[in-house]
Enzyme design. Structure first.
Site, PDB file in Angstrom:
ATOM      1  CD  GLU A  36      69.483 -36.128 -78.469  1.00  0.00           C
ATOM      2  OE1 GLU A  36      68.904 -36.396 -79.524  1.00  0.00           O
ATOM      3  OE2 GLU A  36      69.646 -34.959 -78.051  1.00  0.00           O
ATOM      4  N   GLY A  43      64.077 -36.784 -78.212  1.00  0.00           N
ATOM      5  CA  GLY A  43      64.059 -35.505 -78.922  1.00  0.00           C
ATOM      6  C   GLY A  43      63.034 -34.511 -78.419  1.00  0.00           C
ATOM      7  CB  THR A  44      61.369 -31.763 -80.287  1.00  0.00           C
ATOM      8  OG1 THR A  44      62.589 -31.217 -80.763  1.00  0.00           O
ATOM      9  CG2 THR A  44      60.383 -30.644 -80.013  1.00  0.00           C
ATOM     10  CB  THR A 147      69.976 -32.535 -86.356  1.00  0.00           C
ATOM     11  OG1 THR A 147      69.782 -32.097 -87.719  1.00  0.00           O
ATOM     12  CG2 THR A 147      71.268 -33.328 -86.275  1.00  0.00           C
ATOM     13  CB  SER A 149      62.550 -28.449 -86.125  1.00  0.00           C
ATOM     14  OG  SER A 149      61.607 -28.950 -85.200  1.00  0.00           O
ATOM     15  CD  GLU A 191      48.537 -29.360 -79.427  1.00  0.00           C
ATOM     16  OE1 GLU A 191      48.057 -30.228 -80.161  1.00  0.00           O
ATOM     17  OE2 GLU A 191      49.692 -29.472 -78.924  1.00  0.00           O
ATOM     18  CG  LEU A 325      52.934 -33.598 -88.153  1.00  0.00           C
ATOM     19  CD1 LEU A 325      51.809 -34.099 -89.040  1.00  0.00           C
ATOM     20  CD2 LEU A 325      52.393 -32.948 -86.879  1.00  0.00           C
ATOM     21  CG  HIS A 450      24.281 -47.876 -81.004  1.00  0.00           C
ATOM     22  ND1 HIS A 450      24.191 -46.547 -81.358  1.00  0.00           N
ATOM     23  CD2 HIS A 450      23.334 -48.100 -80.052  1.00  0.00           C
ATOM     24  CE1 HIS A 450      23.210 -45.986 -80.664  1.00  0.00           C
ATOM     25  NE2 HIS A 450      22.679 -46.901 -79.853  1.00  0.00           N
TER      26      HIS A 450
HETATM   27  P1  FAD Z   1      63.641 -33.870 -82.817  1.00  0.00           P
HETATM   28  O1  FAD Z   1      62.601 -34.535 -82.025  1.00  0.00           O
HETATM   29  O2  FAD Z   1      63.803 -32.407 -82.726  1.00  0.00           O
HETATM   30  O3  FAD Z   1      65.002 -34.608 -82.434  1.00  0.00           O
HETATM   31  C1  FAD Z   1      66.254 -34.211 -82.885  1.00  0.00           C
HETATM   32  C2  FAD Z   1      67.265 -34.518 -81.808  1.00  0.00           C
HETATM   33  O4  FAD Z   1      68.558 -34.347 -82.363  1.00  0.00           O
HETATM   34  C3  FAD Z   1      67.191 -33.588 -80.606  1.00  0.00           C
HETATM   35  O5  FAD Z   1      66.997 -34.340 -79.423  1.00  0.00           O
HETATM   36  C4  FAD Z   1      68.528 -32.849 -80.601  1.00  0.00           C
HETATM   37  O6  FAD Z   1      69.034 -32.643 -79.304  1.00  0.00           O
HETATM   38  C5  FAD Z   1      69.411 -33.819 -81.368  1.00  0.00           C
HETATM   39  N1  FAD Z   1      70.537 -33.175 -82.059  1.00  0.00           N
HETATM   40  C6  FAD Z   1      70.501 -32.108 -82.892  1.00  0.00           C
HETATM   41  N2  FAD Z   1      71.725 -31.830 -83.380  1.00  0.00           N
HETATM   42  C7  FAD Z   1      72.562 -32.749 -82.836  1.00  0.00           C
HETATM   43  C8  FAD Z   1      73.961 -33.006 -82.951  1.00  0.00           C
HETATM   44  N3  FAD Z   1      74.738 -32.269 -83.753  1.00  0.00           N
HETATM   45  N4  FAD Z   1      74.480 -34.032 -82.237  1.00  0.00           N
HETATM   46  C9  FAD Z   1      73.708 -34.794 -81.427  1.00  0.00           C
HETATM   47  N5  FAD Z   1      72.381 -34.604 -81.300  1.00  0.00           N
HETATM   48  C10 FAD Z   1      71.802 -33.604 -81.990  1.00  0.00           C
HETATM   49  N6  FAD Z   1      54.221 -33.852 -83.367  1.00  0.00           N
HETATM   50  C11 FAD Z   1      53.215 -34.737 -83.387  1.00  0.00           C
HETATM   51  O7  FAD Z   1      53.183 -35.576 -84.274  1.00  0.00           O
HETATM   52  N7  FAD Z   1      52.245 -34.738 -82.432  1.00  0.00           N
HETATM   53  C12 FAD Z   1      52.228 -33.825 -81.433  1.00  0.00           C
HETATM   54  O8  FAD Z   1      51.332 -33.854 -80.592  1.00  0.00           O
HETATM   55  C13 FAD Z   1      53.249 -32.866 -81.390  1.00  0.00           C
HETATM   56  N8  FAD Z   1      53.293 -31.965 -80.412  1.00  0.00           N
HETATM   57  C14 FAD Z   1      54.310 -31.053 -80.372  1.00  0.00           C
HETATM   58  C15 FAD Z   1      54.300 -30.107 -79.370  1.00  0.00           C
HETATM   59  C16 FAD Z   1      55.305 -29.160 -79.297  1.00  0.00           C
HETATM   60  C17 FAD Z   1      55.277 -28.141 -78.188  1.00  0.00           C
HETATM   61  C18 FAD Z   1      56.359 -29.186 -80.262  1.00  0.00           C
HETATM   62  C19 FAD Z   1      57.475 -28.189 -80.183  1.00  0.00           C
HETATM   63  C20 FAD Z   1      56.369 -30.123 -81.265  1.00  0.00           C
HETATM   64  C21 FAD Z   1      55.339 -31.062 -81.341  1.00  0.00           C
HETATM   65  N9  FAD Z   1      55.289 -32.020 -82.351  1.00  0.00           N
HETATM   66  C22 FAD Z   1      54.253 -32.917 -82.391  1.00  0.00           C
HETATM   67  C23 FAD Z   1      56.328 -32.109 -83.382  1.00  0.00           C
HETATM   68  C24 FAD Z   1      57.351 -33.227 -83.035  1.00  0.00           C
HETATM   69  O9  FAD Z   1      57.902 -32.951 -81.776  1.00  0.00           O
HETATM   70  C25 FAD Z   1      58.432 -33.306 -84.090  1.00  0.00           C
HETATM   71  O10 FAD Z   1      57.861 -33.460 -85.365  1.00  0.00           O
HETATM   72  C26 FAD Z   1      59.373 -34.482 -83.833  1.00  0.00           C
HETATM   73  O11 FAD Z   1      59.982 -34.346 -82.585  1.00  0.00           O
HETATM   74  C27 FAD Z   1      60.431 -34.568 -84.921  1.00  0.00           C
HETATM   75  O12 FAD Z   1      61.346 -35.557 -84.638  1.00  0.00           O
HETATM   76  P2  FAD Z   1      62.872 -35.471 -85.113  1.00  0.00           P
HETATM   77  O13 FAD Z   1      63.525 -36.693 -84.591  1.00  0.00           O
HETATM   78  O14 FAD Z   1      62.934 -35.169 -86.544  1.00  0.00           O
HETATM   79  O15 FAD Z   1      63.457 -34.195 -84.378  1.00  0.00           O
HETATM   80  P1  NAI Z   2      52.431 -23.313 -87.442  1.00  0.00           P
HETATM   81  O1  NAI Z   2      53.107 -23.166 -88.740  1.00  0.00           O
HETATM   82  O2  NAI Z   2      51.444 -24.397 -87.248  1.00  0.00           O
HETATM   83  O3  NAI Z   2      51.665 -21.947 -87.093  1.00  0.00           O
HETATM   84  C1  NAI Z   2      52.290 -20.700 -87.013  1.00  0.00           C
HETATM   85  C2  NAI Z   2      51.256 -19.622 -87.208  1.00  0.00           C
HETATM   86  O4  NAI Z   2      51.849 -18.350 -86.913  1.00  0.00           O
HETATM   87  C3  NAI Z   2      50.728 -19.549 -88.628  1.00  0.00           C
HETATM   88  O5  NAI Z   2      49.329 -19.636 -88.610  1.00  0.00           O
HETATM   89  C4  NAI Z   2      51.244 -18.190 -89.128  1.00  0.00           C
HETATM   90  O6  NAI Z   2      50.347 -17.577 -90.028  1.00  0.00           O
HETATM   91  C5  NAI Z   2      51.369 -17.390 -87.833  1.00  0.00           C
HETATM   92  N1  NAI Z   2      52.322 -16.256 -87.886  1.00  0.00           N
HETATM   93  C6  NAI Z   2      53.570 -16.246 -88.404  1.00  0.00           C
HETATM   94  N2  NAI Z   2      54.145 -15.034 -88.244  1.00  0.00           N
HETATM   95  C7  NAI Z   2      53.259 -14.232 -87.593  1.00  0.00           C
HETATM   96  C8  NAI Z   2      53.259 -12.875 -87.133  1.00  0.00           C
HETATM   97  N3  NAI Z   2      54.306 -12.067 -87.303  1.00  0.00           N
HETATM   98  N4  NAI Z   2      52.159 -12.392 -86.509  1.00  0.00           N
HETATM   99  C9  NAI Z   2      51.078 -13.203 -86.320  1.00  0.00           C
HETATM  100  N5  NAI Z   2      51.027 -14.502 -86.727  1.00  0.00           N
HETATM  101  C10 NAI Z   2      52.097 -15.025 -87.360  1.00  0.00           C
HETATM  102  O7  NAI Z   2      53.609 -23.394 -86.366  1.00  0.00           O
HETATM  103  P2  NAI Z   2      53.611 -23.740 -84.812  1.00  0.00           P
HETATM  104  O8  NAI Z   2      52.254 -23.650 -84.238  1.00  0.00           O
HETATM  105  O9  NAI Z   2      54.694 -22.925 -84.224  1.00  0.00           O
HETATM  106  O10 NAI Z   2      54.031 -25.263 -84.811  1.00  0.00           O
HETATM  107  C11 NAI Z   2      55.266 -25.695 -85.386  1.00  0.00           C
HETATM  108  C12 NAI Z   2      55.229 -27.122 -85.796  1.00  0.00           C
HETATM  109  O11 NAI Z   2      55.120 -27.997 -84.695  1.00  0.00           O
HETATM  110  C13 NAI Z   2      54.069 -27.397 -86.730  1.00  0.00           C
HETATM  111  O12 NAI Z   2      54.606 -27.698 -87.979  1.00  0.00           O
HETATM  112  C14 NAI Z   2      53.348 -28.554 -86.160  1.00  0.00           C
HETATM  113  O13 NAI Z   2      53.215 -29.557 -87.126  1.00  0.00           O
HETATM  114  C15 NAI Z   2      54.227 -29.062 -85.013  1.00  0.00           C
HETATM  115  N6  NAI Z   2      53.351 -29.359 -83.872  1.00  0.00           N
HETATM  116  C16 NAI Z   2      52.429 -30.347 -83.975  1.00  0.00           C
HETATM  117  C17 NAI Z   2      51.530 -30.587 -82.960  1.00  0.00           C
HETATM  118  C18 NAI Z   2      50.519 -31.655 -83.131  1.00  0.00           C
HETATM  119  O14 NAI Z   2      50.669 -32.462 -84.020  1.00  0.00           O
HETATM  120  N7  NAI Z   2      49.493 -31.716 -82.296  1.00  0.00           N
HETATM  121  C19 NAI Z   2      51.547 -29.816 -81.737  1.00  0.00           C
HETATM  122  C20 NAI Z   2      52.525 -28.772 -81.740  1.00  0.00           C
HETATM  123  C21 NAI Z   2      53.399 -28.588 -82.770  1.00  0.00           C
END
Ligand code: FAD
Ligand code: NAI
Length: 471
Positions: A36, A43-44, A147, A149, A191, A325, A450
């Site tokens: 990592e 991660g994210t 890795t 997104s 959010e 997710l 309830h």
């Molecule tokens: P990531 O969590 O992105 O982890 C990948 C890791 O790989 C990173 O830490 C990165 O540094 C590392 N990496 C990449 N390339 C390399 C390399 N070459 N060498 C070493 N390390 C590397 N999902 C939910 O289910 N519920 C939520 O409430 C939710 N809220 C979110 C809110 C926000 C603001 C965002 C942006 C996302 C949210 N998500 C949520 C989505 C969720 O964060 C992702 O679906 C999840 O983190 C995916 O896990 P992952 O392990 O695939 O990737």
């Molecule tokens: P998203 O795909 O959910 O929404 C992006 C929105 O932007 C879409 O509705 C699209 O129509 C719009 N859009 C695209 N281009 C545009 C433009 N030029 N002008 C106006 N609108 C435009 O993507 P988002 O919100 O960025 O989230 C990314 C990922 O992160 C999602 O896949 C989600 O699953 C994950 N995530 C999950 C959370 C949770 O589970 N609570 C919280 C936050 C993120």
């Protein structure tokens, strides 16, 4: 790790996908290394996603409620002040507690944690640029790519994470912007719009489509949620496309036009959040060295067993197909390790819940009405409003409803959609019901305590094939 050492499994990425796989592999007795580059595990999701956003959502909701929703409850409060620095500290405490927890779990399960950036040297070797300097290589019998997104950039707007921000900037702003424009009314957009609007910002969400919520949200639920968020003060411009942006010293200008051509408008803001989706992150991974393919969206191409063209190299999480997710990544991690250790594994992609953590929350699982109509599937609808639920009434938190979609012939549950308080917890029951192939009647004949919000869930199921009692 030394040059000569070969592990059973090398994982690139320590996000939810990677760290869960590492722990599961350790538990199964495999020798495993997880690489990592971020400097902390999780991660994210743990560092800049799920966890920090939910901390801010929870505390901004409390703040907003104390400001606007206490008097009628018989609670008189004095001077209420926002201490944003402390709110951010509380967020950091939650994040660091959890990321350190994973380091502990790595030690407990004999996972080697390598801090650095991994890249393929060949099909079995990953070269690591170590964070502390220098290089090492690890060989793996199996290799797992996890890795993740990154935010999709908006062409022409340079992200500085201060004025033009992604979600990463949106969870770390140093002051409440007077005006904020959000490009994209998906989950991240809504959010973050909630957080900053509650803290006092004037927020406008610009969405290209005719409904908010991003992919998958039921149209009726999206409409209801939008109405509630509008009442809370968030402004929406739907069917509106952002065409360009311009960041200057006095703020950020955004140009928009009606999605179907025509009306143009310029919006001024102090801060612009780009939330138009996320894209797989595979930069610098060296996949071209070993012939692994990506599709037109940059997703690593895999088969049913998560295998790339090179069978001992698998991919899970955000960098491949499916919803981005955390809990989807976790299911895939478990299944991938089972494929490696037992030759079988399974993820039911039809039963992955989605939750939007606004207030009230929106949660769903299975198919929505638009999807069923498009497929010509005949279905019954049963719904129950929280305004008729006793617990919601005692809590003075009655906005929203539960909606069941069931097969017209068999009553089998096809989809469950909720907007309402605690929807994110309540949907777990729906996921279980769907996973076990339950009918609505199965749910309706199950006793629910309830007074609980879950009774709205039971009564919505009842309304699918018969009549609800309290509505
Ligand atoms: P990531 O969590 O992105 O982890 C990948 C890791 O790989 C990173 O830490 C990165 O540094 C590392 N990496 C990449 N390339 C390399 C390399 N070459 N060498 C070493 N390390 C590397 N999902 C939910 O289910 N519920 C939520 O409430 C939710 N809220 C979110 C809110 C926000 C603001 C965002 C942006 C996302 C949210 N998500 C949520 C989505 C969720 O964060 C992702 O679906 C999840 O983190 C995916 O896990 P992952 O392990 O695939 O990737
Ligand atoms: P998203 O795909 O959910 O929404 C992006 C929105 O932007 C879409 O509705 C699209 O129509 C719009 N859009 C695209 N281009 C545009 C433009 N030029 N002008 C106006 N609108 C435009 O993507 P988002 O919100 O960025 O989230 C990314 C990922 O992160 C999602 O896949 C989600 O699953 C994950 N995530 C999950 C959370 C949770 O589970 N609570 C919280 C936050 C993120």
């Amino acid at each position: 790790a030394t040059e000569a050492e070969e592990k059973d499994l090398v994982i690139i990425g320590g996000g939810v996908a990677g760290y869960v796989a590492a722990i599961k592999a350790g538990q199964a007795g495999l020798s495993v290394s997880c690489i990592e580059k971020r400097g902390s595990l999780g991660g994210t999701c743990l560092n800049v996603g799920c966890i920090p956003s939910k901390s801010l959502l929870n505390n901004s909701h409390l703040y907003h409620q104390i400001l606007h929703d206490t008097k009628n409850r018989g609670i008189e409060v004095g001077d209420v002040k926002l201490n944003l620095t402390q709110m951010m500290k509380a967020k950091e405490t939650s994040v660091s507690g959890l990321t350190k927890g994973i380091e502990f779990l790595f030690k407990k399960n004999n996972v080697e944690y390598i801090k650095g950036t991994g890249a393929f040297a060949d099909e079995h070797t990953v070269k690591v640029n170590l964070t502390e300097g220098g290089e090492t290589s690890v060989r793996g019998k199996n290799i797992l790519i996890a890795t993740g997104s990154e935010a999709t950039p908006f062409p022409g707007l340079t992200i500085d994470e201060e004025k033009v921000i992604t979600s990463t900037g949106a969870i770390a702003l140093k002051e409440v912007p007077k005006k904020m424009t959000v490009i994209g009314g998906g989950i991240i957009g809504l959010e973050m719009a909630s957080v900053w609007s509650r803290l006092g910002s004037e927020v406008t969400v610009v969405e290209y489509l005719g409904q908010i919520g991003g992919p998958g949200m039921d149209a009726e639920i999206a409409k209801m949620s939008q109405k509630i968020l509008t009442k809370q003060g968030i402004k929406f411009k739907l069917n509106t496309k952002v065409t360009s942006g311009d960041a200057g010293s006095d703020g950020v200008k955004i140009s928009t036009e009606a999605a179907k051509g025509g009306k143009e408008e310029t919006l001024d803001a102090d801060v612009v959040l780009v939330a138009i989706g996320r894209r797989p992150y595979t930069a610098g991974l060296g996949i071209e060295n070993i012939g692994i393919e990506t599709d037109d969206k940059g997703r690593l191409v895999i088969d049913q067993e998560f295998r790339t063209k090179v069978p001992h190299i698998r991919v899970i999480g955000d960098c491949t197909f499916g919803p981005m997710l955390a809990h989807k990544a976790e299911e895939e991690a478990v299944a991938a390790i089972e494929f490696i250790t037992k030759n079988y594994g399974h993820v039911n992609y039809n039963a992955i819940p989605s939750v939007m953590y606004t207030h009230p929350e929106v949660a769903w699982v299975g198919q929505n009405e638009q999807e069923l109509k498009a497929q010509g599937i005949k279905y019954n609808v049963g719904s129950f409003p929280f305004s008729a639920n006793s617990r919601a009434k005692t809590n003075l938190d009655t906005e929203g409803l539960v909606k069941f979609l069931a097969d017209k012939e068999t009553d089998r549950i096809l989809g469950i959609h909720i907007v309402g308080p605690n929807a994110g917890e309540m949907i777990a029951e729906g996921v279980l019901a769907l996973e076990y192939g339950a009918s609505c009647e199965d749910v309706a004949r199950t006793s629910h305590a309830h007074p609980t919000l879950a009774e709205a869930f039971k009564e919505a199921a009842m309304a699918t094939y018969g009549k609800a009692i309290h509505y």
